[in-house]
Design a protein around this motif. Structure first.
Motif, short mmCIF file in Angstrom:
data_model
loop_
_atom_site.label_atom_id
_atom_site.label_comp_id
_atom_site.label_asym_id
_atom_site.label_seq_id
_atom_site.Cartn_x
_atom_site.Cartn_y
_atom_site.Cartn_z
N PHE A 124 -25.90 33.16 -14.08
CA PHE A 124 -24.97 32.23 -13.81
C PHE A 124 -24.49 31.50 -15.15
O PHE A 124 -24.98 31.48 -16.19
CB PHE A 124 -26.05 30.98 -13.14
CG PHE A 124 -26.78 31.55 -11.97
CD1 PHE A 124 -25.96 31.08 -10.72
CD2 PHE A 124 -27.87 31.90 -11.64
CE1 PHE A 124 -26.50 31.43 -9.41
CE2 PHE A 124 -28.30 32.15 -10.63
CZ PHE A 124 -27.46 32.09 -9.43
N CYS B 246 -32.62 29.97 -8.10
CA CYS B 246 -32.34 31.33 -7.47
C CYS B 246 -33.77 32.14 -7.67
O CYS B 246 -34.13 32.79 -6.81
CB CYS B 246 -31.31 32.17 -8.35
SG CYS B 246 -30.93 33.74 -7.79
N LEU C 95 -19.92 28.44 -12.11
CA LEU C 95 -20.49 27.48 -11.46
C LEU C 95 -19.08 26.73 -11.02
O LEU C 95 -19.21 25.70 -10.42
CB LEU C 95 -21.36 26.56 -12.23
CG LEU C 95 -22.93 26.82 -11.86
CD1 LEU C 95 -23.04 26.37 -10.58
CD2 LEU C 95 -23.12 28.29 -12.26
N ARG D 82 -25.99 22.60 -14.81
CA ARG D 82 -25.63 23.30 -13.60
C ARG D 82 -26.30 24.69 -13.63
O ARG D 82 -27.16 25.02 -12.64
CB ARG D 82 -24.13 23.56 -13.06
CG ARG D 82 -23.45 22.16 -12.80
CD ARG D 82 -22.14 22.25 -12.71
NE ARG D 82 -21.34 22.22 -14.09
CZ ARG D 82 -20.13 22.29 -14.53
NH1 ARG D 82 -19.38 22.11 -13.46
NH2 ARG D 82 -19.77 22.07 -15.46
N SER D 83 -25.82 25.47 -14.53
CA SER D 83 -26.58 27.05 -14.57
C SER D 83 -27.98 27.10 -14.91
O SER D 83 -28.62 27.88 -14.25
CB SER D 83 -25.48 27.93 -15.71
OG SER D 83 -25.87 27.32 -16.82
N ILE E 39 -19.52 30.60 -7.44
CA ILE E 39 -20.44 30.32 -6.96
C ILE E 39 -20.63 29.81 -5.27
O ILE E 39 -21.10 30.38 -4.36
CB ILE E 39 -21.57 29.42 -7.78
CG1 ILE E 39 -23.23 29.48 -6.70
CG2 ILE E 39 -21.04 28.03 -7.51
CD1 ILE E 39 -24.04 28.84 -7.56
N ILE F 280 -25.80 23.92 -5.13
CA ILE F 280 -25.96 24.89 -5.65
C ILE F 280 -26.93 25.90 -5.03
O ILE F 280 -26.86 27.07 -4.43
CB ILE F 280 -26.53 24.85 -7.21
CG1 ILE F 280 -25.69 24.62 -7.92
CG2 ILE F 280 -27.27 26.24 -7.49
CD1 ILE F 280 -26.22 23.97 -9.35
N ALA G 71 -29.25 26.47 -11.29
CA ALA G 71 -29.33 27.51 -10.56
C ALA G 71 -29.99 28.76 -10.90
O ALA G 71 -30.58 29.51 -9.69
CB ALA G 71 -27.51 28.00 -10.68
N ILE H 178 -26.58 29.44 -2.85
CA ILE H 178 -27.25 30.66 -3.22
C ILE H 178 -27.79 31.25 -1.95
O ILE H 178 -27.94 32.27 -1.47
CB ILE H 178 -28.53 30.29 -4.12
CG1 ILE H 178 -27.63 30.13 -5.51
CG2 ILE H 178 -29.20 31.45 -4.14
CD1 ILE H 178 -28.88 29.50 -6.35
#
Length: 358
Positions: free
Chosen positions: A208, A224, A295, A216-217, A320, A343, A220, A347
């Motif tokens: 990510f 995930c 993202l 954000r990442s 994403i 997010i 994520a 996913i």
């Protein structure tokens, strides 16, 4: 002195000429022989003085290891007593082919093994037994792609040369090293890529990418990991042993941990970003990933710009979700909750089935 050169058909080599060449090699002489990548120079593995003789010809230190070339997987079993199933699967997938695998054997360097995808080479080695070999050139010279170039470079050191025509791949083999735990690293990238090896191992790597890798990442990544772990019924800490690797990175990393709100929201969602440290995106991360998820649109375009013409990366790069996820940085925790929910939904509904093994 120019060695005698035997010219053989690359697909149907004359067995009598091969036996003649094998007799010269097993008597202690060096041989120039074709592979699919470059022409090699070799001698019988384990023969007294053979390593030293090859090192002198190559102008290399005698203690520098050479790759052992085999003609069949049966010959491999005589070199290494035990090969973990994970490593064996890579060997079964890519041998014969342009891959050198360094196996753990209890020594510091391990033993490098290669099975060439060249009929002449394999049939010769079936007659001689495994050969230690290297490219047929002097130190610092370019690896030769035909027999004449090999003879011109290093022919004075050998007893026989075999001309099987030009090399068909004409690119150096990929070299990978496995440790005792089965983890691998690529020492030299060739035709066989990290992604191809990961697939053979049943591994899947997700990356990510956002701006700073603090909001954000990291969320994520944490979400995930938790979603995969829940689906597979394993702890997050055990994902790597099941072939899953989930990471995140920044286009512009300033270092530091995930933001306080990101950590808090992840805790609320049964995920963990407490140990996260921002990382700068680099080319190796992009190459090794099987799926790269940006993202937001600017992250997607940033990677596309940096990787123009690199279709192997661009073909696995996606956003994403269709619109991207707005940056919550500086906002209240409610914004982070909304961001995390967006997010997670992306996913679950767009990517989880692609990531998790059937």
């Amino acid at each position: 002195m120019t060695p005698r050169t035997l010219t053989l058909d690359s697909e149907n080599p004359d067995p009598d000429l091969l036996r003649e060449a094998a007799g010269i090699v097993t008597a202690g002489d060096l041989v120039i022989f074709p592979t699919e990548t470059v022409y090699g120079i070799g001698t019988v593995h384990g023969m007294a003085g053979a390593r030293e003789k090859l090192a002198v010809a190559k102008e290399r230190p005698a203690d520098q290891p050479f790759t052992v070339h085999i003609g069949s997987l049966e010959q491999l079993d005589s070199l290494v007593t035990e090969i973990p199933d994970r490593i064996r699967h890579v060997i079964d997938t890519f041998f014969p082919g342009p891959l050198t695998v360094i196996l753990p054997d209890g020594s510091d360097s391990g033993v490098g093994v290669r099975c060439p995808a060249n009929t002449i080479a394999r049939e010769l080695i079936q007659l001689t037994g495994p050969l230690i070999a290297s490219s047929a050139n002097r130190r610092g010279a370019a690896p030769p792609l035909n027999c004449k170039a090999a003879v011109d470079s290093i022919g004075s050191e050998v007893g026989i040369a075999i001309d099987g025509g030009p090399c068909k791949v004409a690119e150096a083999s990929t070299i990978i090293r496995f440790d005792s735990r089965g983890a691998f690293e690529i020492l030299r990238q060739g035709l066989i890529t990290r992604s191809m090896i990961s697939k053979a191992l049943g591994e899947f790597r997700v990356l990510f990418v956002c701006t700073g890798n603090t909001c954000r990442s990291p969320m994520a990544e944490a979400l995930c990991k938790q979603l995969i772990a829940d689906r597979e019924g394993v702890p997050v800490e055990g994902l790597s042993s099941h072939g899953y690797h989930v990471e995140s990175a920044a286009l512009y990393s300033g270092g530091g941990p995930a933001s306080e709100h990101a950590v808090t929201v992840m805790g609320e969602m049964n995920a963990n970003a407490k140990e996260h440290v921002s990382r700068q995106l680099n080319h190796e991360m992009l190459e090794s990933a099987d799926l790269v998820l940006a993202l937001a649109p600017n992250h997607l375009e940033g990677i596309r710009h940096a990787c123009q013409g690199e279709n192997e990366i661009l073909d696995k790069l996606f956003m994403i979700n269709p619109t991207g996820v707005a940056d919550p940085v500086g906002g209240p925790i409610e914004i982070y909750r909304s961001c995390a929910s967006e997010i997670k939904n992306a996913i679950v509904h767009q990517w989880l089935e692609r990531i998790v093994k059937p």
